[in-house]
Design an enzyme around this catalytic site. Structure first.
Site, mmCIF file in Angstrom:
data_model
loop_
_atom_site.group_PDB
_atom_site.id
_atom_site.type_symbol
_atom_site.label_atom_id
_atom_site.label_comp_id
_atom_site.label_asym_id
_atom_site.label_seq_id
_atom_site.Cartn_x
_atom_site.Cartn_y
_atom_site.Cartn_z
ATOM 1 C CB SER A 22 -0.806 -0.205 1.184
ATOM 2 O OG SER A 22 -2.191 0.745 1.097
ATOM 3 N N PRO A 23 0.515 2.386 -0.782
ATOM 4 C CG PRO A 23 -0.706 3.914 -2.020
ATOM 5 C CD PRO A 23 -0.801 2.725 -1.330
ATOM 6 C CB CYS A 25 3.641 9.308 3.248
ATOM 7 S SG CYS A 25 2.149 9.686 2.354
ATOM 8 C CD GLN A 99 -2.096 7.067 -2.860
ATOM 9 O OE1 GLN A 99 -1.508 7.430 -2.279
ATOM 10 N NE2 GLN A 99 -3.385 6.812 -2.606
ATOM 11 C CE1 TYR A 183 -3.893 14.275 3.158
ATOM 12 C CE2 TYR A 183 -4.178 12.208 2.261
ATOM 13 C CZ TYR A 183 -3.741 12.966 3.071
ATOM 14 O OH TYR A 183 -2.536 12.671 4.164
ATOM 15 N NE ARG A 327 -0.099 1.137 10.587
ATOM 16 C CZ ARG A 327 -1.017 2.144 11.038
ATOM 17 N NH1 ARG A 327 -0.592 2.764 12.316
ATOM 18 N NH2 ARG A 327 -2.034 2.371 10.509
HETATM 19 C C1 536 Z 1 -4.086 8.600 7.237
HETATM 20 N N1 536 Z 1 -3.166 8.971 6.541
HETATM 21 C C2 536 Z 1 -3.040 8.870 5.268
HETATM 22 C C3 536 Z 1 -2.155 9.518 4.536
HETATM 23 C C4 536 Z 1 -0.644 9.966 5.249
HETATM 24 C C5 536 Z 1 -1.016 10.423 6.650
HETATM 25 C C6 536 Z 1 -1.794 9.476 7.341
HETATM 26 C C7 536 Z 1 -1.959 9.269 3.088
HETATM 27 O O1 536 Z 1 -2.928 8.907 2.448
HETATM 28 N N2 536 Z 1 -1.030 9.959 2.401
HETATM 29 C C8 536 Z 1 -4.258 8.321 8.631
HETATM 30 C C9 536 Z 1 -5.359 8.870 9.393
HETATM 31 C C10 536 Z 1 -5.206 8.797 10.736
HETATM 32 C C11 536 Z 1 -4.535 7.531 11.221
HETATM 33 C C12 536 Z 1 -3.673 7.147 10.531
HETATM 34 C C13 536 Z 1 -3.594 7.133 9.093
#
Ligand code: 536
Length: 362
Positions: A22-23, A25, A99, A183, A327
């Site tokens: 999964s993507p 960051c 992505q 987003y 994770r």
């Molecule tokens: C969701 N997140 C999604 C991200 C980066 C930061 C966190 C993304 O799609 N780029 C998230 C929200 C709440 C708790 C954990 C993760």
């Protein structure tokens, strides 16, 4: 029925198994440019045997990034930076995906380990976040976004198209549009973030317009023989969110606009995530299954997918076609190898590269 180690075919692409990265960051780029970190991070995941590797949310413009450390695809130098990474991923049997994203009102934030909050207005790295309406996300992201004009909406659509062309030209084989997590695109769809009174707000049709127009414009340039996919936030677990029927209708229309595959995720349009059932393994899988069935698209989901036996069962019972794992793969890029062990299966030949497989074979 396929299992975790069955191939997955879509368009001209074949994944060696149902394990997808999964993507994630990394917040480790400079001016949107990837570096050795991204090669080692994604390279380790390719070496580990996953079938698909989707690189992190990559900004279609500088203001489309979440943080100053996010990767970008708004210029050709950034695109060229991905070439060695793509080559390594393919040389090791995985399919390279990316992505592309615009962070909208959640952009201009600090890296998570530097506070995760909006940067100070006078920070030299900060920018003015934009959104459908001048409504702040809240919590640690308090800045009120600039309400986008129609011209600015058209510009972001063009930025998505240009980023998709660069992704195509540099050799990515799988494109994911980031239409989730609060987003920009997702915030247009959510009544929690969008209170516009023009063609881009109000009714379902109007709130869906940004996503559908962006998707259709990208489809024009993304090759027919390659999968065009999207990660969509289908629910927020809060009052005031769109009904699930709207999310399903959105994805039905996305399919009509050329979507090949759906990755079901959450909205995250408010700081309140207290009702998300974080502890349940693959808690979105039943929702993903329903959407996949009702719309008729191959489907993935993510979030708390880590147990090999349960994940294999998700595939074998046809709930999802691919498991998007984050994770668990971060903590163990060799999760596919360990999953084969946990399932009591002989290690499929294509999971580990020869210099590892020779010593590790059972
Ligand atoms: C969701 N997140 C999604 C991200 C980066 C930061 C966190 C993304 O799609 N780029 C998230 C929200 C709440 C708790 C954990 C993760």
């Amino acid at each position: 029925m396929p299992d975790l180690f069955s191939e997955f075919r879509i368009k001209s692409v074949t994944l060696r198994n149902r394990i997808a990265v999964s993507p994630m960051c990394q917040y480790s780029a400079t001016d949107g440019m990837v570096n050795d970190w991204h090669l080692v991070h994604l390279g380790a995941l390719a070496r580990g045997g996953s079938g698909l590797i989707v690189a992190e949310a990559t900004g279609v413009s500088p203001e489309g990034r979440i943080t100053p450390g996010c990767t970008g695809l708004w210029n050709d130098a950034q695109a060229e930076g991905w070439r060695p990474i793509i080559r390594f991923i393919e040389e090791h049997g995985a399919v390279p995906g990316i992505q592309i994203a615009h962070a909208g009102r959640k952009g201009s934030a600090a890296r998570p380990w530097e506070g995760d909050c909006h940067l100070a207005i006078d920070d030299s790295q900060a920018w003015q976040p934009v959104g459908p309406s001048p409504i702040a996300f809240g919590g640690i992201l308090p800045r009120v976004p600039h309400e986008m004009t129609l011209q600015e909406i058209a510009r972001v659509r063009a930025d998505f198209v240009a980023a998709a062309q660069r992704a195509r030209d540099v050799g990515f084989k799988w494109l994911t549009l980031h239409f989730a997590h609060g987003y920009l695109a997702q915030s247009f769809f959510s009544p929690l973030a969008n209170q516009r009174t023009d063609d881009y707000g109000g009714s379902f049709e109007n709130r869906a317009r940004f996503i559908l127009e962006t998707l259709a414009a990208v489809r024009e340039v993304w090759p027919d023989h390659l999968p065009l996919t999207a990660r969509v936030g289908v629910l927020d677990y809060v009052e005031g969110e769109q009904p699930m029927e709207e999310s399903i209708e959105l994805i039905r229309r996305m399919k009509a606009a050329g979507l090949d595959f759906i990755d079901v995720s959450m909205g995250f349009n408010t700081p309140d995530v207290s009702r998300v059932p974080w502890g349940e393994h693959a808690f979105l899988a039943p929702i993903a299954q329903r959407i996949g069935r009702e719309v008729g698209l191959p489907t993935a989901t993510s979030w708390n997918i880590n147990d090999p036996v349960k994940t294999d069962e998700l595939i074998r019972t046809g709930q999802i076609d691919l498991a998007m794992i984050a994770r668990a793969l971060l903590s163990d890029p060799h999760w596919p190898y360990h999953a084969a062990q946990a399932l009591g299966r002989e290690l499929p030949q294509n999971v580990l590269p020869p210099p590892y497989a020779f010593w590790l074979k059972r």
